[in-house]
Design an enzyme around this catalytic site. Structure first.
Site, short mmCIF file in Angstrom:
data_model
loop_
_atom_site.label_atom_id
_atom_site.label_comp_id
_atom_site.label_asym_id
_atom_site.label_seq_id
_atom_site.Cartn_x
_atom_site.Cartn_y
_atom_site.Cartn_z
N TYR A 133 12.33 15.18 -7.90
CA TYR A 133 12.28 14.14 -6.92
C TYR A 133 11.18 13.79 -6.19
O TYR A 133 10.90 12.85 -5.46
CB TYR A 133 13.37 14.12 -5.86
CG TYR A 133 14.69 14.28 -6.87
CD1 TYR A 133 15.17 13.12 -7.25
CD2 TYR A 133 15.62 15.53 -6.85
CE1 TYR A 133 16.52 13.11 -8.14
CE2 TYR A 133 16.61 15.54 -7.28
CZ TYR A 133 17.25 14.31 -8.14
OH TYR A 133 18.48 14.40 -9.04
N HIS A 166 12.86 7.15 -3.67
CA HIS A 166 13.72 7.58 -2.65
C HIS A 166 13.56 8.47 -1.79
O HIS A 166 14.27 8.80 -0.71
CB HIS A 166 14.94 8.02 -3.55
CG HIS A 166 16.50 7.53 -3.46
ND1 HIS A 166 16.68 6.44 -2.70
CD2 HIS A 166 17.64 8.00 -3.63
CE1 HIS A 166 18.21 5.94 -2.37
NE2 HIS A 166 18.58 7.27 -3.18
N ASN A 180 23.19 11.58 -0.87
CA ASN A 180 24.43 11.06 -0.49
C ASN A 180 25.46 11.88 0.24
O ASN A 180 26.42 11.47 0.70
CB ASN A 180 25.19 11.19 -2.15
CG ASN A 180 24.71 9.98 -3.12
OD1 ASN A 180 23.61 9.35 -2.65
ND2 ASN A 180 25.26 10.17 -4.13
N ASP A 209 14.28 4.68 2.58
CA ASP A 209 13.87 3.54 1.62
C ASP A 209 14.77 2.41 1.62
O ASP A 209 15.89 2.45 2.01
CB ASP A 209 13.62 4.22 0.11
CG ASP A 209 14.95 4.66 -0.30
OD1 ASP A 209 15.56 3.90 -1.31
OD2 ASP A 209 15.48 5.32 0.13
N ASN A 230 23.48 5.02 -0.05
CA ASN A 230 24.37 6.05 0.11
C ASN A 230 24.10 6.99 0.95
O ASN A 230 25.26 7.70 1.87
CB ASN A 230 24.50 6.79 -1.25
CG ASN A 230 25.45 6.11 -2.16
OD1 ASN A 230 26.05 5.16 -1.80
ND2 ASN A 230 24.98 6.09 -3.63
#
Length: 187
Positions: free
Chosen positions: A15, A20, A66, A91, A112
C-alpha cells in the site's frame, strides 16, 4: 493544548505510495518538518512533540483503513483530547487531484475510514483535511483506483501538494481550524 493528528492509510508494503495512503504521506511530511519521529505503539505508529506552545500526538493507525476508528478512539481517550482538537487526514475522490479541503465535520461520503471513526466516536463532527485524489476511473473500478499509485503527471507535483497540506496541518494546530480553512481550502 493537545491535538491528535491522524493520517489514514493501510499498513503493508503493497500500500505504500497508493492514493488511499495520502493521509500517511501528509502526516509523514508534517512529522519530518516538525522533527517528530514515530514509534510503534498500541493501534499504530505514534509520534509526540510540540509545535511552539501546542502539544501534538501523531497517529498512523495499524488497524487498516476500515477499522481506523478503534485507533482514533483509543488515542483520543488515552491522551484526553477533545474531539474538536482531532484532525483526520484523508483521501477524497470527489476532489480534483491535489485540492485541499478542510472541514469541521460532515458525512463520510462513503469513505470507510471516516465511517469507522464516526461510529467509534459517536459523531461525524470531527475536523478533517481532505486531499483530492481525483476520480479518473471506469465505473465499478473505484477500489482499484484508490489502491493504485499516482500517475507520472501527478507524481510531478505530489510532493509540493503534500507539503502544502502539511502546512495546513501546522496552521490548524497553531491558529485553529477556521484560520486554516480560510488560508488553505481550494489552495
Amino acid at each position: 493544548m493537545k491535538h491528535l493528528i491522524v493520517g489514514l492509510g493501510n499498513i503493508g508494503a503493497e500500500y505504500v505510495g497508493t492514493r488511499h495512503n495520502i493521509g500517511f504521506m501528509i502526516l509523514d511530511a508534517f512529522a519530518q518538518a516538525s522533527n517528530i519521529s514515530f514509534s510503534t505503539q498500541r493501534c499504530g505508529d505514534v509520534g509526540t512533540g510540540r509545535i511552539k506552545n501546542q502539544q501534538v500526538v501523531l497517529l498512523k493507525p495499524s488497524t487498516y483503513m476500515n477499522l481506523s476508528g478503534n485507533a482514533v478512539r483509543y488515542w483520543k481517550d488515552k491522551e484526553g483530547i477533545d474531539i474538536d482538537h482531532i484532525l483526520v487526514l484523508v483521501d477524497d475522490i470527489a476532489l480534483p487531484f491535489g485540492a485541499i479541503r478542510m472541514r469541521s465535520g460532515g458525512s463520510d461520503a462513503g469513505h470507510n475510514g471516516l465511517k469507522s471513526i464516526a461510529e467509534c466516536l459517536g459523531t461525524n463532527a470531527y475536523p478533517r483535511l481532505k486531499f483530492g485524489i481525483g476520480n479518473d476511473f471506469p465505473r465499478g473500478c473505484q477500489i482499484d483506483y484508490v489502491l493504485g499509485h499516482f500517475t507520472e503527471e501527478q507524481q510531478a507535483t505530489l510532493k509540493e501538494r503534500i507539503d502544502i497540506a502539511a502546512e495546513a496541518v501546522r496552521d490548524c494546530v497553531l491558529a485553529g481550524l477556521q484560520d486554516a480553512m480560510c488560508k488553505f481550502n481550494n489552495k
